[in-house]
Design a protein around this motif. Structure first.
Motif, PDB file in Angstrom:
ATOM      1  N   UNK A   1      -6.359 -49.551  22.734  1.00  0.00           N
ATOM      2  CA  UNK A   1      -6.025 -50.837  23.347  1.00  0.00           C
ATOM      3  C   UNK A   1      -6.669 -50.960  24.725  1.00  0.00           C
ATOM      4  N   UNK A   2      -6.681 -49.846  25.459  1.00  0.00           N
ATOM      5  CA  UNK A   2      -7.271 -49.822  26.803  1.00  0.00           C
ATOM      6  C   UNK A   2      -8.764 -50.160  26.734  1.00  0.00           C
TER       7      UNK A   2
ATOM      8  N   UNK B   1      -3.738 -46.972  33.171  1.00  0.00           N
ATOM      9  CA  UNK B   1      -4.382 -45.710  33.562  1.00  0.00           C
ATOM     10  C   UNK B   1      -3.391 -44.669  34.075  1.00  0.00           C
ATOM     11  N   UNK B   2      -2.225 -45.117  34.528  1.00  0.00           N
ATOM     12  CA  UNK B   2      -1.203 -44.166  34.971  1.00  0.00           C
ATOM     13  C   UNK B   2      -0.697 -43.317  33.810  1.00  0.00           C
ATOM     14  N   UNK B   3      -0.938 -43.802  32.585  1.00  0.00           N
ATOM     15  CA  UNK B   3      -0.533 -43.070  31.390  1.00  0.00           C
ATOM     16  C   UNK B   3      -1.704 -42.350  30.736  1.00  0.00           C
ATOM     17  N   UNK B   4      -2.875 -42.354  31.413  1.00  0.00           N
ATOM     18  CA  UNK B   4      -4.083 -41.706  30.897  1.00  0.00           C
ATOM     19  C   UNK B   4      -4.486 -40.553  31.809  1.00  0.00           C
ATOM     20  N   UNK B   5      -5.383 -39.665  31.366  1.00  0.00           N
ATOM     21  CA  UNK B   5      -5.755 -38.493  32.174  1.00  0.00           C
ATOM     22  C   UNK B   5      -6.348 -38.834  33.540  1.00  0.00           C
ATOM     23  N   UNK B   6      -7.112 -39.930  33.641  1.00  0.00           N
ATOM     24  CA  UNK B   6      -7.766 -40.262  34.920  1.00  0.00           C
ATOM     25  C   UNK B   6      -7.525 -41.719  35.291  1.00  0.00           C
ATOM     26  N   UNK B   7      -7.252 -41.945  36.571  1.00  0.00           N
ATOM     27  CA  UNK B   7      -7.077 -43.308  37.078  1.00  0.00           C
ATOM     28  C   UNK B   7      -8.397 -43.765  37.707  1.00  0.00           C
TER      29      UNK B   7
ATOM     30  N   UNK C   1      12.882 -49.745  41.713  1.00  0.00           N
ATOM     31  CA  UNK C   1      11.601 -49.685  41.006  1.00  0.00           C
ATOM     32  C   UNK C   1      10.767 -50.938  41.259  1.00  0.00           C
ATOM     33  N   UNK C   2      11.426 -52.089  41.207  1.00  0.00           N
ATOM     34  CA  UNK C   2      10.728 -53.357  41.406  1.00  0.00           C
ATOM     35  C   UNK C   2      10.141 -53.430  42.800  1.00  0.00           C
ATOM     36  N   UNK C   3      10.931 -53.058  43.785  1.00  0.00           N
ATOM     37  CA  UNK C   3      10.492 -53.196  45.167  1.00  0.00           C
ATOM     38  C   UNK C   3       9.423 -52.175  45.546  1.00  0.00           C
ATOM     39  N   UNK C   4       9.282 -51.124  44.760  1.00  0.00           N
ATOM     40  CA  UNK C   4       8.201 -50.168  44.976  1.00  0.00           C
ATOM     41  C   UNK C   4       6.939 -50.588  44.233  1.00  0.00           C
ATOM     42  N   UNK C   5       7.113 -51.098  43.014  1.00  0.00           N
ATOM     43  CA  UNK C   5       5.961 -51.428  42.172  1.00  0.00           C
ATOM     44  C   UNK C   5       5.579 -52.893  42.238  1.00  0.00           C
ATOM     45  N   UNK C   6       6.468 -53.721  42.809  1.00  0.00           N
ATOM     46  CA  UNK C   6       6.152 -55.136  42.904  1.00  0.00           C
ATOM     47  C   UNK C   6       6.478 -55.896  41.633  1.00  0.00           C
ATOM     48  N   UNK C   7       5.860 -57.049  41.524  1.00  0.00           N
ATOM     49  CA  UNK C   7       6.167 -57.992  40.459  1.00  0.00           C
ATOM     50  C   UNK C   7       5.798 -57.461  39.077  1.00  0.00           C
ATOM     51  N   UNK C   8       4.952 -56.429  39.041  1.00  0.00           N
ATOM     52  CA  UNK C   8       4.459 -55.915  37.766  1.00  0.00           C
ATOM     53  C   UNK C   8       5.297 -54.746  37.248  1.00  0.00           C
ATOM     54  N   UNK C   9       6.539 -54.644  37.707  1.00  0.00           N
ATOM     55  CA  UNK C   9       7.384 -53.528  37.276  1.00  0.00           C
ATOM     56  C   UNK C   9       7.567 -53.486  35.765  1.00  0.00           C
ATOM     57  N   UNK C  10       7.561 -54.661  35.127  1.00  0.00           N
ATOM     58  CA  UNK C  10       7.807 -54.703  33.689  1.00  0.00           C
ATOM     59  C   UNK C  10       6.631 -54.160  32.897  1.00  0.00           C
ATOM     60  N   UNK C  11       5.416 -54.180  33.477  1.00  0.00           N
ATOM     61  CA  UNK C  11       4.260 -53.608  32.783  1.00  0.00           C
ATOM     62  C   UNK C  11       4.471 -52.110  32.604  1.00  0.00           C
ATOM     63  N   UNK C  12       4.849 -51.441  33.701  1.00  0.00           N
ATOM     64  CA  UNK C  12       5.092 -50.005  33.636  1.00  0.00           C
ATOM     65  C   UNK C  12       6.242 -49.692  32.688  1.00  0.00           C
ATOM     66  N   UNK C  13       7.271 -50.557  32.704  1.00  0.00           N
ATOM     67  CA  UNK C  13       8.423 -50.321  31.833  1.00  0.00           C
ATOM     68  C   UNK C  13       8.017 -50.394  30.367  1.00  0.00           C
ATOM     69  N   UNK C  14       7.144 -51.334  30.037  1.00  0.00           N
ATOM     70  CA  UNK C  14       6.673 -51.451  28.662  1.00  0.00           C
ATOM     71  C   UNK C  14       5.795 -50.268  28.270  1.00  0.00           C
ATOM     72  N   UNK C  15       4.980 -49.785  29.220  1.00  0.00           N
ATOM     73  CA  UNK C  15       4.072 -48.680  28.911  1.00  0.00           C
ATOM     74  C   UNK C  15       4.797 -47.355  28.729  1.00  0.00           C
ATOM     75  N   UNK C  16       6.025 -47.252  29.198  1.00  0.00           N
ATOM     76  CA  UNK C  16       6.790 -46.022  29.006  1.00  0.00           C
ATOM     77  C   UNK C  16       7.004 -45.731  27.518  1.00  0.00           C
ATOM     78  N   UNK C  17       6.906 -46.758  26.706  1.00  0.00           N
ATOM     79  CA  UNK C  17       7.094 -46.572  25.270  1.00  0.00           C
ATOM     80  C   UNK C  17       5.963 -45.744  24.659  1.00  0.00           C
TER      81      UNK C  17
END
Length: 304
Positions: free
Chosen positions: A154-155, A246-252, A125-141
């Protein structure tokens, strides 16, 4: 993605096994030193590979923290503003990190880690998403529908902070442009008056005044460049967070905007707004540099 691996030579076998494991999970270009530390060319090879890399993977072994060679590689990576991920070969290797990865925070007098630690499970996951992998992990909540509404609010608030940064940056540029223009106008007026004085004294006074103001101008514009760089990094970080949200919203929206712009560029080089803004203070620095040369020439003429 290219990843440079920093490790101690004693851990080479374990690192090679890890590289095979990584390649079996995700397709990335792993870079590691081929030359031995006894080879006088190892620094050149390390710097070249760090320059090429998108991320740095720091492999922590039992005695990695004792290596001055590893410290050199880390320091160069930090100098080049490379993001560093830490992977422990064994869980028991705790609190034995190279000192270059710890920075003293002068604001709250605490130690700040200049890396993010990952596990083997995180690697794909890290090597695909880069250094910001933890942002996506937090947004999964936010998968809970009730929390999606909160995420949208919040957005919207976060978007406003990005707009505020742009406004502050523009106001900063306007302030420094006005200040430079005022300084140059005053300098030109004062130089004209002083130079009109007869004899050596007028020329000497002009040279000293021109030199002093030019030094102040260069320092002023270097500070301006530093602020623009800081604003650029902050805005870049905000755009990454917005993109992940935006990956968690209807439009990016922002990702789509970037794709459209990339298509319009047709493979051409994109010049960032920060890079364009930095041209003006650089021009002022060059101008003040020329004035320093002129003042030194006047000074030499006045004392001959």
């Amino acid at each position: 993605m290219k990843i440079f691996i920093i490790h101690k030579s004693e851990d080479r076998t374990a690192v090679e096994n890890l590289m095979q494991e990584i390649n079996s999970r995700v397709n990335v270009d792993l870079l590691a030193l081929q030359s031995n530390k006894d080879d006088k060319h190892w620094r050149k090879e390390a710097k070249a590979k760090i320059d090429q890399s998108d991320l740095i993977l720091y492999i922590l072994g039992e005695i990695t923290h004792t290596s001055t060679f590893v410290d050199e590689e880390i320091q160069y990576a930090l100098k080049k503003k490379k993001q560093i991920l830490l992977y422990r070969l064994r869980p028991e290797y705790k609190d034995v990190i190279n000192g270059s990865l710890i920075k003293k925070d002068s604001f709250n007098n605490t130690n700040k880690e200049l890396f993010k630690e990952i596990s083997l499970e995180d690697l794909p996951r890290v090597l695909k998403q880069g250094y910001d992998f933890d942002i996506a992990r937090q947004l999964e909540q936010t998968k809970d529908p009730k929390r999606e509404t909160e995420l949208i609010e919040q957005y919207k608030a976060y978007l406003q902070t990005s707009e505020d940064i742009l406004n502050r940056r523009q106001n900063t540029s306007n302030f420094y442009t006005t200040l430079n223009t005022t300084m140059l106008t005053i300098l030109a007026t004062a130089a004209g008056l002083l130079f009109s004085l007869s004899g050596i004294n007028g020329m000497l006074a002009t040279a000293v005044g021109m030199f002093s103001v030019s030094i102040m101008g260069i320092l002023l514009n270097l500070n301006w460049l530093s602020l623009l760089e800081s604003y650029g990094r902050l805005n870049s970080a905000k755009m990454k967070v917005i993109s992940e949200i935006e990956k968690n919203l209807p439009a990016n929206i922002y990702d789509t905007e970037w794709r459209v712009m990339s298509e319009k560029l047709c493979g051409g080089k994109y010049i960032s707004f920060t890079a364009i803004e930095k041209r003006l203070p650089i021009c002022f620095v060059v101008l003040y540099g020329l004035l320093i040369c002129l003042s030194m020439a006047l000074f030499v003429i006045s004392i001959i």
